[in-house]
Design a protein around this motif. Sequence first.
Motif, PDB file in Angstrom:
ATOM      1  N   ASN A   1     -20.681  -0.116   7.924  1.00  0.00           N
ATOM      2  CA  ASN A   1     -19.921  -1.258   7.411  1.00  0.00           C
ATOM      3  C   ASN A   1     -18.898  -0.849   6.352  1.00  0.00           C
ATOM      4  O   ASN A   1     -18.579  -1.628   5.455  1.00  0.00           O
ATOM      5  N   ILE A   2     -18.366   0.363   6.455  1.00  0.00           N
ATOM      6  CA  ILE A   2     -17.260   0.762   5.585  1.00  0.00           C
ATOM      7  C   ILE A   2     -16.043   1.026   6.452  1.00  0.00           C
ATOM      8  O   ILE A   2     -16.127   1.708   7.481  1.00  0.00           O
ATOM      9  N   ARG A   3     -14.914   0.435   6.065  1.00  0.00           N
ATOM     10  CA  ARG A   3     -13.707   0.501   6.871  1.00  0.00           C
ATOM     11  C   ARG A   3     -12.487   0.760   5.974  1.00  0.00           C
ATOM     12  O   ARG A   3     -12.538   0.617   4.756  1.00  0.00           O
ATOM     13  N   LEU A   4     -11.394   1.087   6.648  1.00  0.00           N
ATOM     14  CA  LEU A   4     -10.132   1.392   5.984  1.00  0.00           C
ATOM     15  C   LEU A   4      -9.278   0.134   5.849  1.00  0.00           C
ATOM     16  O   LEU A   4      -9.101  -0.611   6.812  1.00  0.00           O
ATOM     17  N   MET A   5      -8.761  -0.102   4.647  1.00  0.00           N
ATOM     18  CA  MET A   5      -7.709  -1.093   4.449  1.00  0.00           C
ATOM     19  C   MET A   5      -6.385  -0.362   4.647  1.00  0.00           C
ATOM     20  O   MET A   5      -5.996   0.476   3.832  1.00  0.00           O
ATOM     21  N   PHE A   6      -5.721  -0.664   5.753  1.00  0.00           N
ATOM     22  CA  PHE A   6      -4.478   0.011   6.122  1.00  0.00           C
ATOM     23  C   PHE A   6      -3.314  -0.840   5.642  1.00  0.00           C
ATOM     24  O   PHE A   6      -2.933  -1.822   6.296  1.00  0.00           O
ATOM     25  N   ASP A   7      -2.764  -0.490   4.485  1.00  0.00           N
ATOM     26  CA  ASP A   7      -1.606  -1.199   3.951  1.00  0.00           C
ATOM     27  C   ASP A   7      -0.360  -0.429   4.372  1.00  0.00           C
ATOM     28  O   ASP A   7      -0.115   0.689   3.907  1.00  0.00           O
ATOM     29  N   CYS A   8       0.440  -1.043   5.238  1.00  0.00           N
ATOM     30  CA  CYS A   8       1.617  -0.358   5.787  1.00  0.00           C
ATOM     31  C   CYS A   8       2.566   0.103   4.691  1.00  0.00           C
ATOM     32  O   CYS A   8       3.204   1.171   4.814  1.00  0.00           O
ATOM     33  N   TYR A   9       2.673  -0.669   3.616  1.00  0.00           N
ATOM     34  CA  TYR A   9       3.540  -0.300   2.496  1.00  0.00           C
ATOM     35  C   TYR A   9       3.096   1.026   1.882  1.00  0.00           C
ATOM     36  O   TYR A   9       3.889   1.960   1.713  1.00  0.00           O
ATOM     37  N   HIS A  10       1.827   1.134   1.546  1.00  0.00           N
ATOM     38  CA  HIS A  10       1.316   2.362   0.929  1.00  0.00           C
ATOM     39  C   HIS A  10       1.362   3.539   1.899  1.00  0.00           C
ATOM     40  O   HIS A  10       1.761   4.649   1.529  1.00  0.00           O
ATOM     41  N   VAL A  11       0.961   3.305   3.136  1.00  0.00           N
ATOM     42  CA  VAL A  11       0.904   4.401   4.106  1.00  0.00           C
ATOM     43  C   VAL A  11       2.301   4.921   4.414  1.00  0.00           C
ATOM     44  O   VAL A  11       2.515   6.139   4.531  1.00  0.00           O
ATOM     45  N   GLN A  12       3.276   4.039   4.528  1.00  0.00           N
ATOM     46  CA  GLN A  12       4.641   4.484   4.809  1.00  0.00           C
ATOM     47  C   GLN A  12       5.159   5.390   3.702  1.00  0.00           C
ATOM     48  O   GLN A  12       5.786   6.419   3.966  1.00  0.00           O
ATOM     49  N   LEU A  13       4.902   5.021   2.454  1.00  0.00           N
ATOM     50  CA  LEU A  13       5.420   5.806   1.337  1.00  0.00           C
ATOM     51  C   LEU A  13       4.736   7.165   1.213  1.00  0.00           C
ATOM     52  O   LEU A  13       5.354   8.140   0.764  1.00  0.00           O
ATOM     53  N   MET A  14       3.482   7.266   1.601  1.00  0.00           N
ATOM     54  CA  MET A  14       2.748   8.521   1.459  1.00  0.00           C
ATOM     55  C   MET A  14       2.763   9.376   2.726  1.00  0.00           C
ATOM     56  O   MET A  14       2.752  10.606   2.652  1.00  0.00           O
ATOM     57  N   GLU A  15       2.788   8.732   3.908  1.00  0.00           N
ATOM     58  CA  GLU A  15       2.562   9.482   5.142  1.00  0.00           C
ATOM     59  C   GLU A  15       3.546   9.167   6.262  1.00  0.00           C
ATOM     60  O   GLU A  15       3.835  10.031   7.098  1.00  0.00           O
ATOM     61  N   GLY A  16       4.037   7.938   6.321  1.00  0.00           N
ATOM     62  CA  GLY A  16       4.911   7.541   7.411  1.00  0.00           C
ATOM     63  C   GLY A  16       4.174   7.486   8.738  1.00  0.00           C
ATOM     64  O   GLY A  16       2.954   7.408   8.796  1.00  0.00           O
ATOM     65  N   ASP A  17       4.952   7.485   9.847  1.00  0.00           N
ATOM     66  CA  ASP A  17       4.375   7.545  11.195  1.00  0.00           C
ATOM     67  C   ASP A  17       3.379   6.405  11.417  1.00  0.00           C
ATOM     68  O   ASP A  17       2.271   6.596  11.920  1.00  0.00           O
ATOM     69  N   ILE A  18       3.779   5.196  11.035  1.00  0.00           N
ATOM     70  CA  ILE A  18       2.869   4.060  10.976  1.00  0.00           C
ATOM     71  C   ILE A  18       2.181   3.782  12.313  1.00  0.00           C
ATOM     72  O   ILE A  18       0.954   3.648  12.379  1.00  0.00           O
TER      73      ILE A  18
END
Length: 251
Positions: free
Chosen positions: A165-182
Amino acid sequence: MKFSANLGFLWTEHSLPDAIRAAKAAGFDAVECHWPYAVPVGEVAAALEETGLKMLGLNTRQGNPGENGLSALPGRSKDARAAVDEALAYAAALNTPNVHVMAGFAEGPDAHAAFVDTLKYASAKAAPLGITILIEPLNSYAAPGYFLTTTDQAVAIMDEVGADNIRLMFDCYHVQLMEGDICNRLTKLMPKIGHVQFAGVPSRGEPDQGELNYSFIFDHLKSLSYAQPLGAEYKPSGPTDASLDWMASLR
């Protein structure tokens, strides 16, 4: 697509119950918030019942000024666990399915060990309540020094915790700035994702501004059979009601 209004940023001039009502009037399908603890849970529950909206998630407390979470802070295990207990109790009273456990500003192996320990505690306490624990990487431009910064780091920690019951909160804003390739990351990480959020990049403003094409991203999410409300966690450039033109075009 269905949308959830993040009331940590939207309608902040209102009380939380009135912000819930404003989200309903604006056509949102659900709501979420950051730290609701100053508001009696009964008042929030009444607003949710009145509007028929579901509260999708809330955060554990930030702690003291400058901490931005407690769970990865060495030596703060007691406080981190108390924050988890508080968040789970509030969420359970609202039938809220997700609690975001905030890591805080920390670094190094001791912080890693503290975060894993808190998450093991949180997931064990949440399981009987049917609540999912979320962790969210934050970008180092907006939150320099935050412990959790990338999806790879998050997945490694989730695997180490080993809870269902542990999952990822995928915030497109944060992920784009750190990693891209959404879109490729969404495809790869979908089995690990518990909630998706969005905002304009790099401003964190309205989602129809900036470098991300959310129409394309949302179509991709549909192709992945993702059907949960997407969290609108953006900072409006003016009054919230005047910032919602994106809803018609992106829905």
